[in-house]
Design an enzyme around this catalytic site. Sequence first.
Site, short mmCIF file in Angstrom:
data_model
loop_
_atom_site.label_atom_id
_atom_site.label_comp_id
_atom_site.label_asym_id
_atom_site.label_seq_id
_atom_site.Cartn_x
_atom_site.Cartn_y
_atom_site.Cartn_z
N GLY A 94 0.83 -1.11 0.32
CA GLY A 94 -0.03 0.21 -0.04
C GLY A 94 0.92 1.13 -0.50
O GLY A 94 2.16 0.80 0.02
N SER A 95 -0.36 2.40 0.35
CA SER A 95 0.89 3.52 -0.04
C SER A 95 2.56 3.51 1.17
O SER A 95 3.33 4.14 1.13
CB SER A 95 0.34 5.12 0.00
OG SER A 95 -0.69 4.60 1.61
N ILE A 106 0.73 -5.39 2.23
CA ILE A 106 0.07 -6.35 2.81
C ILE A 106 -0.14 -7.65 2.30
O ILE A 106 0.82 -8.52 1.35
CB ILE A 106 -1.37 -5.96 1.65
CG1 ILE A 106 -1.30 -3.88 1.77
CG2 ILE A 106 -1.92 -6.57 1.89
CD1 ILE A 106 -1.62 -3.47 0.56
N ASP A 148 -7.43 10.90 -2.96
CA ASP A 148 -5.87 9.54 -3.75
C ASP A 148 -6.91 8.31 -4.63
O ASP A 148 -6.91 7.65 -4.93
CB ASP A 148 -4.93 8.98 -3.12
CG ASP A 148 -4.21 8.43 -3.25
OD1 ASP A 148 -3.75 9.15 -4.99
OD2 ASP A 148 -3.24 7.90 -3.22
#
Length: 337
Positions: free
Chosen positions: A26-27, A31, A136
Amino acid sequence: MASSSGSKAEFIVGGKYKLVRKIGSGSFGDIYLAINITNGEEVAVKLESQKARHPQLLYESKLYKILQGGVGIPHIRWYGQEKDYNVLVMDLLGPSLEDLFNFCSRRFTMKTVLMLADQMISRIEYVHTKNFIHRDIKPDNFLMGIGRHCNKLFLIDFGLAKKYRDNRTRQHIPYREDKNLTGTARYASINAHLGIEQSRRDDMESLGYVLMYFNRTSLPWQGLKAATKKQKYEKISEKKMSTPVEVLCKGFPAEFAMYLNYCRGLRFEEAPDYMYLRQLFRILFRTLNHQYDYTFDWTMLKQKAAQQAASSSGQGQQAQTPTGKQTDKTKSNMKGF
């Protein structure tokens, strides 16, 4: 097990979720696929180092709690700390729209784009009704569900989300300038590039660029070269501002230009008319004589791939996806979908 997740072998979080393998980034963290050892159910686990310079998983978990119960919002199972990590356990979802775009050789039919647009507008609208903006909006942050939810689109990654109005008083945040760009430059609104505080209109404008990305395969401001990130952002901003909406949407139904012009015309505090925007695309959908049957482009490809696999006497190579443009991440995300 991949070396990147080797250290996580036998790592159990929340007392019952055993990490299996890394499935994405993820940012602000990795994960993992995990299994609930009490019932065998698969879940997704987001890990963030407690030493992270800008920790945001706690914030994101609070946001998911506020959004719980909304259609297309993943269900949160557990949030806490484990070893040196902040941990968020949530529903396991399918591939992102970026993965699926690659799976479909970076071509979506108008039918698929319009079916997606309908759900995407509704997801963003729901977040806005809860007094937050996402900030985003991009193909990577929309994921299809799995199993009985395989036709439902989910919106994820709320680490950059921001409250735009007070729950009680409904007071909107003030207009400001000199803000740094938050989000992904490719899909950012013109006002976000100009340093103007984001509001509901910016999420909607970003969605317009996502839809045109799917229609066109790429956007005119992609692939620009620059020495620094700042210069690249400036080049993207210049190209975006100098490309008229009519040029961006040339060759596609007028509704896409109407959508973008509407979003760009919204005032800072103005509530978008989500139903008007959905209706633009729904009427176009009917005019083109499409059936809203949830048969997306990848639905057809998956069926073809499965048929090929069945008729190729068990040779796994036949079941490979029909494009050479995928990453390993895309492949892993397509499994079980």
